[in-house]
Design an enzyme around this catalytic site. Structure first.
Site, mmCIF file in Angstrom:
data_model
loop_
_atom_site.group_PDB
_atom_site.id
_atom_site.type_symbol
_atom_site.label_atom_id
_atom_site.label_comp_id
_atom_site.label_asym_id
_atom_site.label_seq_id
_atom_site.Cartn_x
_atom_site.Cartn_y
_atom_site.Cartn_z
ATOM 1 N N SER A 122 0.828 -1.207 0.000
ATOM 2 C CA SER A 122 0.000 0.000 0.000
ATOM 3 C C SER A 122 0.859 1.253 0.000
ATOM 4 O O SER A 122 2.035 1.223 0.374
ATOM 5 C CB SER A 122 -0.904 0.009 1.237
ATOM 6 O OG SER A 122 -1.786 -1.084 1.196
ATOM 7 N N CYS A 123 0.244 2.347 -0.382
ATOM 8 C CA CYS A 123 0.855 3.666 -0.408
ATOM 9 C C CYS A 123 1.523 3.938 0.943
ATOM 10 O O CYS A 123 0.924 3.642 1.976
ATOM 11 C CB CYS A 123 -0.237 4.697 -0.686
ATOM 12 S SG CYS A 123 0.311 6.395 -0.678
ATOM 13 N N PRO A 124 2.721 4.428 0.961
ATOM 14 C CA PRO A 124 3.570 4.924 -0.121
ATOM 15 C C PRO A 124 4.615 3.905 -0.594
ATOM 16 O O PRO A 124 5.513 4.256 -1.344
ATOM 17 C CB PRO A 124 4.263 6.113 0.509
ATOM 18 C CG PRO A 124 4.506 5.666 1.919
ATOM 19 C CD PRO A 124 3.260 4.847 2.273
ATOM 20 N N ASP A 141 -2.314 -1.440 -5.612
ATOM 21 C CA ASP A 141 -2.876 -0.322 -4.849
ATOM 22 C C ASP A 141 -3.383 0.754 -5.801
ATOM 23 O O ASP A 141 -2.618 1.329 -6.577
ATOM 24 C CB ASP A 141 -1.811 0.248 -3.913
ATOM 25 C CG ASP A 141 -2.322 1.378 -3.048
ATOM 26 O OD1 ASP A 141 -3.559 1.573 -2.968
ATOM 27 O OD2 ASP A 141 -1.491 2.065 -2.432
ATOM 28 N N ASP A 201 -0.095 8.463 -7.287
ATOM 29 C CA ASP A 201 1.237 8.528 -6.685
ATOM 30 C C ASP A 201 2.330 8.532 -7.745
ATOM 31 O O ASP A 201 3.262 9.340 -7.686
ATOM 32 C CB ASP A 201 1.461 7.353 -5.734
ATOM 33 C CG ASP A 201 0.629 7.451 -4.470
ATOM 34 O OD1 ASP A 201 0.049 8.523 -4.197
ATOM 35 O OD2 ASP A 201 0.559 6.440 -3.749
#
Length: 81
Positions: free
Chosen positions: A12-14, A39, A45
């Site tokens: 998942s982010c980041p 994601d 992003d």
């Protein structure tokens, strides 16, 4: 020019962008990095990451919920006198 594959599915982010940044640092200018992610936040992003760093997001696609990004490493900045 070479292409490297980075599989960050399930992260998942980041983390996808952070791992891509680390991979790009070890690559030669003009080399390509193909990132495979799941994601959904990765879309925005990677667009922002490339805009801010000067790397080129040259392709993006999705197949069955798996996102694929192709990033070309930016040329080295010219030396300043």
């Amino acid at each position: 020019m070479s292409e490297t594959l980075l599989d960050v599915k399930g992260l998942s982010c980041p983390l996808p962008v952070l791992k891509a940044n680390r991979a790009l640092r070890g690559m030669q200018p003009g080399d390509r990095l193909r990132v495979i992610a799941t994601d959904r936040a990765s879309v925005a992003d990677f667009q922002a990451f490339c805009r801010e760093t000067g790397h080129a997001l040259i392709a993006f696609g999705e197949d069955g919920g798996v996102l694929s990004f192709v990033i070309r490493r930016r040329p080295e900045a010219p030396a300043t006198p």
